[in-house]
Write an enzyme that holds these catalytic residues in place. Structure first.
Site, PDB file in Angstrom:
ATOM      1  N   SER A  30       0.816  -1.175  -0.053  1.00 52.72           N
ATOM      2  CA  SER A  30       0.022  -0.226  -0.037  1.00 52.72           C
ATOM      3  C   SER A  30       0.994   1.299   0.137  1.00 52.72           C
ATOM      4  O   SER A  30       0.561   2.279  -0.665  1.00 52.72           O
ATOM      5  CB  SER A  30      -1.046  -0.033   1.132  1.00 52.72           C
ATOM      6  N   ASP A  83      10.531   1.286  -2.254  1.00 51.82           N
ATOM      7  CA  ASP A  83       9.668  -0.016  -1.839  1.00 51.82           C
ATOM      8  C   ASP A  83       9.189   0.455  -0.417  1.00 51.82           C
ATOM      9  O   ASP A  83       9.845   1.078   0.338  1.00 51.82           O
ATOM     10  CB  ASP A  83      10.391  -1.240  -1.965  1.00 51.82           C
ATOM     11  N   GLY A  97       7.771  -8.681   2.428  1.00 52.13           N
ATOM     12  CA  GLY A  97       7.090  -9.930   2.229  1.00 52.13           C
ATOM     13  C   GLY A  97       5.798  -9.984   2.754  1.00 52.13           C
ATOM     14  O   GLY A  97       4.775 -10.855   2.497  1.00 52.13           O
ATOM     15  N   GLU A 105      11.078  -8.394  -5.197  1.00 51.93           N
ATOM     16  CA  GLU A 105      11.528  -7.204  -4.649  1.00 51.93           C
ATOM     17  C   GLU A 105      13.098  -7.384  -4.143  1.00 51.93           C
ATOM     18  O   GLU A 105      13.750  -6.337  -4.384  1.00 51.93           O
ATOM     19  CB  GLU A 105      10.640  -7.019  -3.163  1.00 51.93           C
TER      20      GLU A 105
END
Ligand code: 5RP
Length: 240
Positions: A30, A83, A97, A105
């Site tokens: 998100s 990220d 994760g 990632e």
């Protein structure tokens, strides 16, 4: 400020590191999605970047916003990856994760010159491990793999339930690579480097959610404003 607004604030700060012509890795989750939304607006305004996604979900979001997408095969070196994270400790070690994308990632982040982590302040912890550590494991030989994880993790002081991540409908969650996730409820991970080394010895573990020595900078948004956590020089200035 809502948690959502804090995520946007961290994403906005990360956008300041993006320059025209950059090759970018786009994270999953998100918080990363806020960054992708903001990036999409900048691209609509003329910013020229080429991006690689860390999941099908991010790929679909970015394509929907008109962001030029590539793959790591076409673009094997990226300038910057942005990220999110599930936990960040004071040494910039991460658990990732929670969204199930840890393998891609990690591949994308390590193919990048720089990784910036964006998060709201709830993600900053003293000790990693309250968030269950996700491991991507191959379905073949799951019980043997699980037993080996339990034994090797115990050797480095980590004990707790290992739970196969399930979807709400009762089927196992499958990663974009078609593997299972084991969420390890260790509670505290006192020696993340040792645990990471131990998990790498287990053939059935494709990758684990510990990101150690990968992130260069964390942008953490809290009620008091933005905190930068990064590699510092002798005078305390962030150098990378
Ligand atoms: C996905 C991740 C995410 O970055 C992590 O779970 C944080 O997600 P969110 O920003 O939704 O809290 O590692 O695999």
């Amino acid at each position: 400020m809502s948690q959502d607004a804090l995520k946007v604030a961290a994403a906005e700060r990360a956008l300041e590191f993006v320059e025209n012509g950059m090759r970018l890795g786009l994270g999953t989750g998100s918080t990363a999605a806020k960054f992708v939304d903001l990036l999409g607006k900048r691209v609509a305004g003329g910013l020229d970047v080429t991006c690689v996604a860390t999941s099908h979900a991010t790929q679909a979001q970015a394509e929907g916003l008109g962001i030029r997408m590539s793959t790591l095969d076409e673009t094997p070196f990226l300038d910057l990856t942005v990220d999110g994270a599930d936990e960040i400790d004071g040494e910039l070690r991460l658990i990732k994760g929670g969204g199930g994308a840890l393998l891609r990632e990690k591949i994308v982040a390590t193919a990048s010159g720089r990784m910036i982590v964006i998060a709201d302040a709830s993600k900053k912890v003293e000790t990693l491990g309250a968030f269950p550590l996700p491991l991507e494991v191959v379905p073949f030989g799951l019980t043997a793999t699980r037993n080996m994880i339990t034994a090797l993790a115990a050797d480095v002081g980590c004990e707790g339930d290992l739970r196969v991540r399930m979807l709400p409908g009762g089927k196992p969650f499958l990663t974009d690579g078609g593997n299972l996730l084991l969420d390890c409820h260790f509670g505290r991970i006192e020696a993340p480097e040792e645990l990471d080394e131990a998990l790498k010895l287990i053939p059935g573990v494709v990758e684990n959610g510990l990101f150690i020595g990968i992130a260069d900078l964390a942008i953490i948004a809290g009620e008091g404003g933005i905190t930068l956590l990064g590699v510092e020089d002798s005078e305390g200035a962030i150098v990378r």
